[in-house]
Design a protein around this motif. Structure first.
Motif, PDB file in Angstrom:
ATOM      1  N   GLU A 148       0.830  -1.206   0.000  1.00  0.00           N
ATOM      2  CA  GLU A 148       0.000   0.000   0.000  1.00  0.00           C
ATOM      3  C   GLU A 148       0.866   1.260   0.000  1.00  0.00           C
ATOM      4  O   GLU A 148       0.593   2.224  -0.701  1.00  0.00           O
ATOM      5  CB  GLU A 148      -0.926  -0.010   1.214  1.00  0.00           C
ATOM      6  CG  GLU A 148      -1.921   1.144   1.209  1.00  0.00           C
ATOM      7  CD  GLU A 148      -2.891   1.076   2.381  1.00  0.00           C
ATOM      8  OE1 GLU A 148      -3.962   1.675   2.281  1.00  0.00           O
ATOM      9  OE2 GLU A 148      -2.564   0.431   3.388  1.00  0.00           O
ATOM     10  N   PHE A 168       2.400   1.605  -3.440  1.00  0.00           N
ATOM     11  CA  PHE A 168       1.378   2.058  -4.383  1.00  0.00           C
ATOM     12  C   PHE A 168       1.142   3.563  -4.239  1.00  0.00           C
ATOM     13  O   PHE A 168       0.946   4.275  -5.219  1.00  0.00           O
ATOM     14  CB  PHE A 168       0.065   1.307  -4.150  1.00  0.00           C
ATOM     15  CG  PHE A 168       0.071  -0.117  -4.617  1.00  0.00           C
ATOM     16  CD1 PHE A 168       0.975  -0.543  -5.571  1.00  0.00           C
ATOM     17  CD2 PHE A 168      -0.822  -1.041  -4.094  1.00  0.00           C
ATOM     18  CE1 PHE A 168       0.992  -1.869  -5.999  1.00  0.00           C
ATOM     19  CE2 PHE A 168      -0.816  -2.359  -4.520  1.00  0.00           C
ATOM     20  CZ  PHE A 168       0.101  -2.772  -5.473  1.00  0.00           C
ATOM     21  N   ARG A 169       1.137   4.037  -2.996  1.00  0.00           N
ATOM     22  CA  ARG A 169       0.907   5.460  -2.748  1.00  0.00           C
ATOM     23  C   ARG A 169       2.018   6.304  -3.390  1.00  0.00           C
ATOM     24  O   ARG A 169       1.757   7.323  -4.023  1.00  0.00           O
ATOM     25  CB  ARG A 169       0.841   5.723  -1.242  1.00  0.00           C
ATOM     26  CG  ARG A 169       0.444   7.145  -0.866  1.00  0.00           C
ATOM     27  CD  ARG A 169       0.596   7.381   0.624  1.00  0.00           C
ATOM     28  NE  ARG A 169       1.964   7.225   1.073  1.00  0.00           N
ATOM     29  CZ  ARG A 169       2.922   8.147   0.864  1.00  0.00           C
ATOM     30  NH1 ARG A 169       2.639   9.261   0.213  1.00  0.00           N
ATOM     31  NH2 ARG A 169       4.139   7.934   1.303  1.00  0.00           N
ATOM     32  N   GLU A 188      -4.626   1.697  -9.697  1.00  0.00           N
ATOM     33  CA  GLU A 188      -5.799   1.950  -8.858  1.00  0.00           C
ATOM     34  C   GLU A 188      -6.565   0.655  -8.589  1.00  0.00           C
ATOM     35  O   GLU A 188      -7.055   0.421  -7.479  1.00  0.00           O
ATOM     36  CB  GLU A 188      -6.707   2.979  -9.530  1.00  0.00           C
ATOM     37  CG  GLU A 188      -6.155   4.404  -9.462  1.00  0.00           C
ATOM     38  CD  GLU A 188      -6.984   5.385 -10.255  1.00  0.00           C
ATOM     39  OE1 GLU A 188      -7.786   4.942 -11.105  1.00  0.00           O
ATOM     40  OE2 GLU A 188      -6.834   6.604 -10.033  1.00  0.00           O
ATOM     41  N   GLN A 203      -4.599  -1.194  -6.068  1.00  0.00           N
ATOM     42  CA  GLN A 203      -4.777  -0.578  -4.755  1.00  0.00           C
ATOM     43  C   GLN A 203      -6.083  -1.018  -4.112  1.00  0.00           C
ATOM     44  O   GLN A 203      -6.129  -1.369  -2.935  1.00  0.00           O
ATOM     45  CB  GLN A 203      -4.772   0.951  -4.895  1.00  0.00           C
ATOM     46  CG  GLN A 203      -3.408   1.584  -4.792  1.00  0.00           C
ATOM     47  CD  GLN A 203      -3.509   3.084  -4.754  1.00  0.00           C
ATOM     48  OE1 GLN A 203      -4.181   3.696  -5.567  1.00  0.00           O
ATOM     49  NE2 GLN A 203      -2.825   3.699  -3.822  1.00  0.00           N
TER      50      GLN A 203
END
Length: 806
Positions: free
Chosen positions: A196, A199-200, A236, A239
């Motif tokens: 996470e 990904f951010r 996305e 995510q």
């Protein structure tokens, strides 16, 4: 000492691992892999698949930023070749660093051996030319193993991380080397947390790149922007899947923690029996996992298939690009040779009273036409030669794609012993005599399918749950103890059961590019220790999924087809007695344009363009955006990227549109509306010639006397082509519903240049209407966009007006 770009340090040559301590977050140019001995079919698509996997790993595990820049890639490869061919000083490498925003480059190579494939990689500093690290994989027998889980790219990623001094967490090391199927819940949660966070960071990088590219209307920038947007959309999805996975894991951990609190209350006998079952299941699961783990699921196969389609599309686009080059050369040759023929000195036999005869003029005109025919034949032959040079590769790809379609259609089984199928357990439901279970199917990090079902008591205990009203105390006690024991085993994650899911996918027809329908048919529960199927559920689930970006396999109707059609029209019109000028003029148009050109009562004023009279205004406006047929008829060229007679012309600047208006006015015998002196353009408001609308005129007409958000409707799909329905291209004009004044495509398809300049800016003009590439908000009748007047973008076209009374 002179250095080449592939300079290898003595330490690396000696075989020592030297940590370079590359900083995380720096930019790396991941180049398309070089190939050695690859068959034509593999060479077309495998490099792209490997490059995508390398880029993904560089981002996800090495935490470096990858650069999407095809121009920089070409430049880096060119200078690398020069550096390899001859000794160059350090300035060559520094020049490479200036050509790209990346500080480092990752060169990869795929080599076909007698019995398999090997992948190697070189990590190079672009500013110095020094090779920081290199790695070579072991030999893999299958191409899919190169980019699959724990394959060649994963192997190389681990090796490069060590040599570059990049720290990878133990969890990620385990993931790259063995997969995640044996991770505990806590380990999986930690891995999900790391993902996470990564990904951010990636999302922030994508947003920054998009902001940078949005400031440019260069065609390569537009293409890069599309690619990044597609990657962002995929990120996305990943995510969202990761968030769902974390929710499931947290719920599973809560149930496991609750079970742990009950541990002290359980009897020794019950715990002994449970732990014995858990040990047997764990031992057996290790054996089963080796057999059941899937290296590539259906979505993985689709990803491979899409890579092959992308390669085929790029080959065809390359052929078309070369055809456009040949077309441009043909047009230049036509003009040059026509001038030579027409301006040659007249001989005495061609003159009468000192002037050339009409017969002599006609002879030269015929000679020009004959020469043009010869040039056209040569152009078509040259284009065919280019096309034929790629046919072996195209045919190999088509055969491979067809074979993959058949593989997709065949039912595939995925097991929870692998990394794709996840099953977690909830509470025991006494009414249904079983445990609530939650199934999630992940493929390439994307959540593909979810389902809930009941794992029956009988599935685990081997006998039916007793009737609560009729059961004896002993039976009831056994029932309670068993449910408690199996609940403990399930929520702790002990593999006493594993599951198999049967599913397949069918590709849609070519007119729906990259659309697949998934069919989920059966779910089986299997006792890990005995290997017997203990529960079967029949599923009737269907899922339609569109891959992004779509790869359209339909043949390109490009410049060659247009020229063939044009030649056909010329010959047909000549056979009907039309002169050469008329025939060549209308040959740039489609049938509807030809008809309107010859049937209009006032063809000189209209030139095949239909105009609408606008209520309460002193001007008429073209009902459609100016088409490529009309533009080429007037300007003698077609700058559009998407070719087609009835498609709107695009890739035209504001100055191009102004020049078109003046030329069309002269052809029609009207006074041009503009005085043009370089970049200085003045509007003569008293002229009767064609011109661009003002923003006020455009927006008044776009409303069409109606109160809709878009021109002609409150539903954009009824009236316009935009990013959700355009399939990333322009469409023929007048295919959607017109607005209240009878005008088409004033919302979407292409932006339309207006006369007005932006206040305070010398070179910005307004464009209205939105386009095929933009979202619905840009297509509203009140929206206006600022564009530099010299921009030639694939989104930019125009329509024209003419003042009819004062």
């Amino acid at each position: 000492m002179k250095k080449t770009i592939l300079l290898v340090s003595a330490i690396l040559l000696a075989g020592f691992i030297y940590a370079q301590n590359i900083e995380k977050g720096v930019a790396v140019q991941v180049l398309t892999p070089e190939t050695v001995n690859l068959p034509a079919g593999d060479a077309a698509w495998l490099p792209g698949q490997i490059q995508d996997k390398v880029k993904s790993n560089v981002q996800d595990y090495l935490e470096l930023k990858t650069v999407v820049d095809s121009k920089a890639e070409a430049a880096v490869k060119k200078l690398q070749a020069e550096a390899e061919g001859s000794a160059r000083d350090e300035n060559t490498a520094i020049e490479l660093g200036k050509l790209t925003t990346a500080k480092y480059a990752l060169f990869t190579k795929i080599r076909k051996t007698a019995s398999g494939y090997v992948v190697s990689a070189d990590f190079t500093d672009l500013t110095t030319g020094v090779q920081k690290a290199s790695a070579t994989s072991k030999e893999y027998t299958q191409a899919s193993s190169l980019y699959g889980s724990t394959g060649a790219v994963d192997e190389i990623t681990l090796a490069l991380a060590g040599k570059l001094g990049i720290k990878i967490s133990d969890l990620n090391k385990n993931l790259l080397s063995t997969g995640s199927s044996s991770f505990s819940v806590d380990e999986q949660l930690e891995l999900a947390r790391q993902n996470e966070e990564q990904f951010r960071k990636l999302m922030a990088d994508y947003d920054a790149d998009l902001a940078r590219l949005s400031a440019s209307n260069d065609l390569s920038a537009v293409e890069s922007k599309k690619k990044i947007e597609a990657e962002k959309a995929l990120l996305e999805e990943k995510q969202n899947a990761e968030k769902k996975r974390q929710e499931d894991l947290r719920a599973q951990k809560e149930r496991a923690d609750a079970d742990a609190k009950l541990e002290a209350e359980r009897s020794i006998a019950l715990k002994t029996q449970r732990d014995k079952l858990a040990k047997e299941a764990a031992a057996k699961a290790a054996e089963v996992r080796k057999l059941k783990t899937e290296k590539q699921g259906v979505l993985g196969l689709i990803s491979t298939l899409e890579s092959k389609k992308k390669a085929l599309v790029e080959i065809r686009q390359g052929v078309e690009a070369r055809s456009v080059e040949l077309y441009t050369q043909m047009k230049e040759d036509e003009t040059e040779q026509a001038i030579k023929i027409l301006e040659a000195v007249w001989s005495s036999v061609e003159k009468k009273d000192g002037m050339p005869t009409e017969a002599a003029k006609q002879r030269r005109a015929n000679k020009v036409l004959s020469n043009n025919d010869a040039l056209l034949a040569k152009f078509i032959a040259d284009c065919e030669s280019v096309r034929q040079s790629t046919m072996a590769q195209q045919n190999a790809l088509l055969q491979s794609i067809d074979a993959d379609y058949k593989k997709l259609a065949a039912v595939k089984t995925v097991s929870s012993m692998g990394g794709e199928l996840k099953v977690s357990y909830g509470t025991y439901d006494g009414d249904k005599c079983g445990w609530n279970a939650y199934l999630s199917l992940y493929s390439d990090g994307i959540l593909l399918f979810q389902d809930t079902f009941i794992v029956k008591y009988e599935t685990l205990a081997g006998k039916a749950a007793p009737d609560m009203e009729k059961a004896s105390d002993a039976q009831l006690e056994e029932y309670i103890n068993n449910t408690d024991m199996y609940t403990s085993l399930l929520v702790r994650g002990d593999p006493i059961l594993y599951f198999e899911l049967d599913y397949n996918a069918i590709a849609a027809a070519k007119d729906k590019p990259s659309t697949y329908t998934f069919y989920f048919t059966k779910l089986r529960a299997i006792n890990t220790v005995s290997g017997k199927v203990v529960q079967t559920s029949t599923l009737n689930e269907k899922l339609v999924r569109e891959m992004k970006p779509a790869q359209d396999l339909r043949e390109i109707q490009g410049v060659v087809e247009v020229e063939k059609e044009k030649d056909k029209i010329i010959k047909e019109l000549k056979s009907k007695g039309k002169n050469i000028e008329e025939a060549e003029g209308v040959a740039n148009a489609d049938e509807s344009f030809v008809k309107s050109y010859y049937c209009a009562e006032d063809s000189k004023k209209h030139s095949g363009i239909e105009f609408a009279v606008i209520p309460n205004r002193e001007f008429v406006m073209s009902k459609t955006e100016i088409t490529q047929a009309v533009y080429e008829y007037v300007m003698g060229k077609n700058p559009s990227r998407f070719k087609g007679n009835s498609l709107p012309v695009e890739s035209v600047s504001w100055y191009d549109a102004v020049e078109f208006c003046n030329r069309l006015s002269k052809k029609a015998g009207l006074e041009p509306a503009y005085s043009i002196n370089g970049n200085n353009v003045e509007w003569n408001r008293d002229s009767d010639g064609y011109r661009l609308p003002t923003v006020d005129e455009w927006q008044y007409v776009a409303k069409g006397g109606q109160q809709f958000r878009y021109s002609g409707s409150g539903n954009l799909d009824e009236v316009g082509w935009y990013d959700k329905n355009s399939e990333e291209k322009t469409h023929p004009v007048a295919q959607k519903k017109p607005n209240g004044y009878g005008l088409y495509d004033m919302s979407g398809n292409v932006w339309e240049w207006c006369w007005d300049s932006y206040t305070g800016s010398r070179n910005e003009r307004y464009a209205c209407g939105g386009s095929w590439y933009y979202d619905a908000s840009n297509c509203e009748v009140g929206y206006k966009n600022r564009e530099y007047d010299y921009n030639r973008d694939v989104n930019l076209g125009f329509r024209i007006v003419r003042t009819v009374s004062k």
